[in-house]
Design an enzyme around this catalytic site. Structure first.
Site, PDB file in Angstrom:
ATOM      1  N   SER A  36       0.808  -1.322   0.044  1.00  0.00           N
ATOM      2  CA  SER A  36       0.065  -0.117  -0.122  1.00  0.00           C
ATOM      3  C   SER A  36       0.740   1.177  -0.118  1.00  0.00           C
ATOM      4  CB  SER A  36      -0.881  -0.001   1.088  1.00  0.00           C
ATOM      5  OG  SER A  36      -1.712   1.314   1.362  1.00  0.00           O
ATOM      6  N   ARG A  37       0.264   2.192  -0.643  1.00  0.00           N
ATOM      7  CA  ARG A  37       1.077   3.505  -0.721  1.00  0.00           C
ATOM      8  C   ARG A  37       0.982   4.123   0.732  1.00  0.00           C
ATOM      9  NH1 ARG A  37      -1.166   6.564  -5.721  1.00  0.00           N
ATOM     10  NH2 ARG A  37      -3.009   5.772  -4.787  1.00  0.00           N
ATOM     11  N   LYS A  90     -14.141  -6.105  -7.070  1.00  0.00           N
ATOM     12  CA  LYS A  90     -15.087  -5.564  -8.033  1.00  0.00           C
ATOM     13  C   LYS A  90     -14.884  -3.983  -8.021  1.00  0.00           C
ATOM     14  CE  LYS A  90     -18.355  -3.927  -5.235  1.00  0.00           C
ATOM     15  NZ  LYS A  90     -18.859  -2.530  -5.444  1.00  0.00           N
ATOM     16  N   ASP A 168     -20.701   1.773  -8.324  1.00  0.00           N
ATOM     17  CA  ASP A 168     -19.884   0.968  -7.392  1.00  0.00           C
ATOM     18  C   ASP A 168     -20.851   0.066  -6.531  1.00  0.00           C
ATOM     19  OD1 ASP A 168     -17.052   0.449  -6.041  1.00  0.00           O
ATOM     20  OD2 ASP A 168     -18.719   0.655  -4.344  1.00  0.00           O
TER      21      ASP A 168
END
Length: 308
Positions: A36-37, A90, A168
């Site tokens: 993760s950043r 997804k 979404d």
């Protein structure tokens, strides 16, 4: 067989709420590291990028990508090119072409690729599909309404191009109806409501017909307050089937037939384990295709600005 050594990319809300607990509970997996950043995970090696993760931990066999869809294609392609199996949260990509490319690459490399539609694994979805299989449909209505402030607090990517906006969550409903209805759907009309200060819709109304002309109406809204609604009602000549709570409960003519705790991600990871063992691809693009059609031919309406 030894557990699949897996890495997880993206340590946001969906990863913490769903992926990490399910991976920890499934003996088929050994979580080796995360990437993760901006985040780390206590007790697990954490890296700032997918490349750093794969370079440092070459034993990793598979990666689960829980990043926003806009950058997922590059990550998935890179993982496949480096010989890793891939699970896609997804929606599987920001565009259909991206996902088609990943399918071709996974098959070429002989690697597993799973486009996850977690709502299809809600407990009442398969019973609903079986009940509808040999019945004559009259109409279908979908109401998928929730509060974006609760489910996506501070997440700006969902309002940007490729982030899908209200689709979404709405794509979860589309993943269910494309699975349970006996015939394919064709979009006939759509209205997409865009806040004046956003680049993705906050609400949508979709009108489909199945291939025999049965009307299917879907309404998605991200402005719902109070109780959230994830409901599908199918009227048939033999009675009315209702799926509620996102597919966790089913009733026929108002009589409850099934209501169980959700186990969607547990079922998804069980499926991914089988795909990895067999090096198979499981990618259904029907839900994303309907979203693309809505953006392609939908009527755009500007509504008041949205602020959290």
């Amino acid at each position: 067989m030894s557990p699949i050594k897996i890495g997880l990319v993206g340590v946001g809300k969906i990863a913490r709420d769903q992926h990490l607990p399910v991976i920890a509970a499934n003996p088929d997996y050994d979580l080796v590291a995360v990437a993760s950043r901006n985040a780390t995970l206590d007790g697990v090696d954490s890296y700032g990028s997918l490349d750093a993760l794969l370079d440092a931990r070459p034993e990793i066999e598979a990666v689960a990508l829980c990043t926003p869809p806009q950058g997922r294609h590059a990550l998935a392609r890179h993982a496949l090119e480096r010989g890793r199996h891939v699970l896609l949260e997804k929606p599987p990509g920001a565009t259909l072409a991206e996902v088609h490319d990943l399918v071709g690459l996974a098959k070429e490399k002989g690697l597993a690729l799973l486009a996850t539609w977690h709502s299809r694994y809600a407990p009442a979805v398969e019973p609903a599909r079986a009940w509808l299989a040999d019945r004559t449909l009259k109409s279908v209505s979908v109401s998928w309404k929730e509060d974006v402030r609760h489910w996506h607090p501070g997440q700006e990517w969902i309002w940007q191009p490729g982030g899908l906006g209200v689709f979404d969550p709405g794509i979860n409903a589309l993943s269910i109806i494309t699975h349970i209805l006996p015939r394919a759907l064709v979009l006939k009309a759509a209205t997409l409501e865009f806040p004046a200060n956003r680049q993705a819709p906050i609400a949508a109304q979709l009108d489909f017909q199945d291939l025999s002309g049965v009307p299917v109406r879907a309404e998605f809204d991200w402005r719902q307050t109070g109780p959230q609604s994830w409901d599908i009602v199918v009227e048939t000549t033999d009675g009315t089937l209702a799926l509620n709570r996102g597919g966790a409960a089913m009733s026929i003519d108002g009589v409850a037939h099934l209501e169980e705790p959700e186990a969607e991600y547990a079922n998804l990871y069980a499926l991914f384990s089988r795909l990895v063992r067999d090096r198979q691809v499981d990618v259904d693009l029907a839900p994303l295709s309907h979203v693309a059609d809505a953006f392609l031919c939908g009527h755009r309406v500007l509504v008041e600005e949205f602020h959290e």
